[in-house]
Design a protein around this motif. Sequence first.
Motif, PDB file in Angstrom:
ATOM      1  N   VAL A 112     -20.747  17.920  11.649  1.00 33.63           N
ATOM      2  CA  VAL A 112     -20.237  18.224  10.313  1.00 33.63           C
ATOM      3  C   VAL A 112     -20.245  16.987   9.429  1.00 33.63           C
ATOM      4  CG1 VAL A 112     -18.241  19.025   8.996  1.00 33.63           C
ATOM      5  CG2 VAL A 112     -18.775  20.083  11.186  1.00 33.63           C
ATOM      6  N   VAL A 113     -20.869  17.102   8.280  1.00 29.10           N
ATOM      7  CA  VAL A 113     -20.722  16.114   7.212  1.00 29.10           C
ATOM      8  C   VAL A 113     -19.729  16.705   6.229  1.00 29.10           C
ATOM      9  CG1 VAL A 113     -21.873  14.855   5.362  1.00 29.10           C
ATOM     10  CG2 VAL A 113     -23.076  15.265   7.514  1.00 29.10           C
ATOM     11  N   THR A 114     -18.543  16.100   6.128  1.00 24.08           N
ATOM     12  CA  THR A 114     -17.499  16.711   5.318  1.00 24.08           C
ATOM     13  C   THR A 114     -17.807  16.667   3.831  1.00 24.08           C
ATOM     14  OG1 THR A 114     -16.258  14.630   5.325  1.00 24.08           O
ATOM     15  CG2 THR A 114     -15.709  16.243   7.020  1.00 24.08           C
ATOM     16  N   ASP A 115     -18.538  15.662   3.375  1.00 32.96           N
ATOM     17  CA  ASP A 115     -18.943  15.587   1.971  1.00 32.96           C
ATOM     18  C   ASP A 115     -20.423  15.910   1.914  1.00 32.96           C
ATOM     19  OD1 ASP A 115     -19.441  15.115  -0.653  1.00 32.96           O
ATOM     20  OD2 ASP A 115     -19.052  12.962  -0.604  1.00 32.96           O
ATOM     21  N   THR A 116     -20.751  17.176   1.638  1.00 26.20           N
ATOM     22  CA  THR A 116     -22.137  17.614   1.697  1.00 26.20           C
ATOM     23  C   THR A 116     -22.883  17.455   0.378  1.00 26.20           C
ATOM     24  OG1 THR A 116     -21.495  19.882   1.156  1.00 26.20           O
ATOM     25  CG2 THR A 116     -21.627  19.301   3.495  1.00 26.20           C
ATOM     26  N   ASP A 117     -22.206  17.025  -0.679  1.00 30.59           N
ATOM     27  CA  ASP A 117     -22.887  16.918  -1.967  1.00 30.59           C
ATOM     28  C   ASP A 117     -23.699  15.634  -2.039  1.00 30.59           C
ATOM     29  OD1 ASP A 117     -23.679  17.920  -4.383  1.00 30.59           O
ATOM     30  OD2 ASP A 117     -21.663  18.071  -5.217  1.00 30.59           O
ATOM     31  N   VAL A 118     -24.620  15.596  -3.000  1.00 27.43           N
ATOM     32  CA  VAL A 118     -25.417  14.398  -3.213  1.00 27.43           C
ATOM     33  C   VAL A 118     -24.576  13.330  -3.910  1.00 27.43           C
ATOM     34  CG1 VAL A 118     -27.592  15.646  -3.327  1.00 27.43           C
ATOM     35  CG2 VAL A 118     -26.282  15.278  -5.418  1.00 27.43           C
ATOM     36  N   ASP A 119     -25.011  12.085  -3.784  1.00 28.18           N
ATOM     37  CA  ASP A 119     -24.314  10.955  -4.381  1.00 28.18           C
ATOM     38  C   ASP A 119     -25.324  10.173  -5.217  1.00 28.18           C
ATOM     39  OD1 ASP A 119     -22.584   8.922  -5.025  1.00 28.18           O
ATOM     40  OD2 ASP A 119     -22.747   7.913  -3.083  1.00 28.18           O
ATOM     41  N   PRO A 120     -25.386  10.404  -6.526  1.00 23.71           N
ATOM     42  CA  PRO A 120     -26.383   9.714  -7.353  1.00 23.71           C
ATOM     43  C   PRO A 120     -26.211   8.195  -7.304  1.00 23.71           C
ATOM     44  CG  PRO A 120     -25.409  11.556  -8.543  1.00 23.71           C
ATOM     45  CD  PRO A 120     -24.585  11.368  -7.304  1.00 23.71           C
ATOM     46  N   VAL A 121     -27.337   7.481  -7.381  1.00 25.75           N
ATOM     47  CA  VAL A 121     -27.273   6.020  -7.390  1.00 25.75           C
ATOM     48  C   VAL A 121     -26.747   5.492  -8.718  1.00 25.75           C
ATOM     49  CG1 VAL A 121     -29.051   5.654  -5.664  1.00 25.75           C
ATOM     50  CG2 VAL A 121     -29.707   5.866  -8.081  1.00 25.75           C
ATOM     51  N   GLY A 122     -26.656   6.354  -9.708  1.00 27.55           N
ATOM     52  CA  GLY A 122     -26.130   5.962 -11.008  1.00 27.55           C
ATOM     53  C   GLY A 122     -26.349   7.079 -12.001  1.00 27.55           C
ATOM     54  N   PRO A 123     -25.924   6.883 -13.242  1.00 25.81           N
ATOM     55  CA  PRO A 123     -26.166   7.892 -14.275  1.00 25.81           C
ATOM     56  C   PRO A 123     -27.647   7.987 -14.607  1.00 25.81           C
ATOM     57  CG  PRO A 123     -25.283   5.891 -15.243  1.00 25.81           C
ATOM     58  CD  PRO A 123     -25.217   5.696 -13.765  1.00 25.81           C
ATOM     59  N   ASP A 124     -28.002   9.040 -15.321  1.00 26.78           N
ATOM     60  CA  ASP A 124     -29.392   9.224 -15.740  1.00 26.78           C
ATOM     61  C   ASP A 124     -29.871   7.980 -16.474  1.00 26.78           C
ATOM     62  OD1 ASP A 124     -31.812   9.974 -16.938  1.00 26.78           O
ATOM     63  OD2 ASP A 124     -31.154  12.040 -17.231  1.00 26.78           O
ATOM     64  N   PRO A 125     -30.906   7.292 -15.940  1.00 28.23           N
ATOM     65  CA  PRO A 125     -31.359   6.046 -16.558  1.00 28.23           C
ATOM     66  C   PRO A 125     -32.326   6.246 -17.710  1.00 28.23           C
ATOM     67  CG  PRO A 125     -32.645   6.475 -14.610  1.00 28.23           C
ATOM     68  CD  PRO A 125     -31.649   7.605 -14.725  1.00 28.23           C
ATOM     69  N   GLY A 126     -32.779   7.494 -17.923  1.00 26.37           N
ATOM     70  CA  GLY A 126     -33.844   7.721 -18.884  1.00 26.37           C
ATOM     71  C   GLY A 126     -35.184   7.428 -18.250  1.00 26.37           C
TER      72      GLY A 126
END
Length: 338
Positions: free
Chosen positions: A41-55
């Motif tokens: 089980v991975v309790t945090d299954t959501d993605v983790d962005p490396v940062g905000p949209d850089p354009g």
Amino acid sequence: MRRPALLLGALVLLGGSVTACGPGGSPTAAPAAGCGPATAVVTDTDVDPVGPDPGSVLPVTVDSADGTRVTVTDASRILPVNLYGSIAEIVFSLGLGDRVVGRDTSTTFPAAAHLPVVTPTGHDLSTEAILRLAPTVVLADESIGPPEALKQLRRSGITVVLVDDEQTLAAVPAHIRAIAAALGVPEPGERLVARVDAEITAARRSAPTDADPLRIAFLYVRGTAGVYLMGGRGAGSDEMIRAIGAVDAGTEIGLTKFRPLTSEGLINAAPDVILVMSEGLASVKGVDGLLALPGIGQTPAGRDRRIVDMDDGLLLTFGARTGRAIQALATAVHGTCR
């Protein structure tokens, strides 16, 4: 369901915490004799962005995996689709999730759950559904199709970029770089590569080194469809099994990709652990149903009820959450049994 189209066609960070659980999600304690069933089980299954949209810095011209040169001029409406859900996972992890307009059935993480599905029959693309979403760029690989659908999208004026569909740990950085390049965000791509590499390296260190390697057999089962397969070299499951310091039992008896499960083959493989996807385990009515299949009860894993299951959307995805998946699998296999 996750991969029946591909398999039937062939045959017919670490930031999220990890828990070893019994099937159904409840925490499991080490049994007195043997290790018993467990769920990775991975309790945090959501993605983790490396940062905000850089354009995006566009236009860019890239090599598509089908041998064509493709120029991307607009990445404001992205449609990432493949059999595994890995392309969408990478796009969201690059910080571009707000630009994604649709998803495939394998893209199940929470941040994408609200998006319309463009593979209504399972894993075949619906050209009509895609055209309604008006994407400016489609990212795909050869695991999804049919090929004519992708050709039709190109004829309609939509930019289509194919990435390589090799599902291995070594290929993950190349996939990230190819997707980042096509979307004009190479710098976030390198940051994501560095993070994923570090997560995978750290997860692999959790494998025990003070004991003989376990033999693990990966079974792809879909009881409702009568599909019973065993993985071997090149199935993807072999990569995950080796990553946790174990031996892939299917590879050891000479299997490649996925082959029909036979009681003789499984008994010869003599796995200490049987690994399955969670939906597959449910489709055979749980651990007891799996153990009732011919040959399974005659293996060391069957006798000890040492069955490990893992979420279909994580086990063989080979996307940006791969390090978390390896850590979860290592914990479920080794954590209660050292």
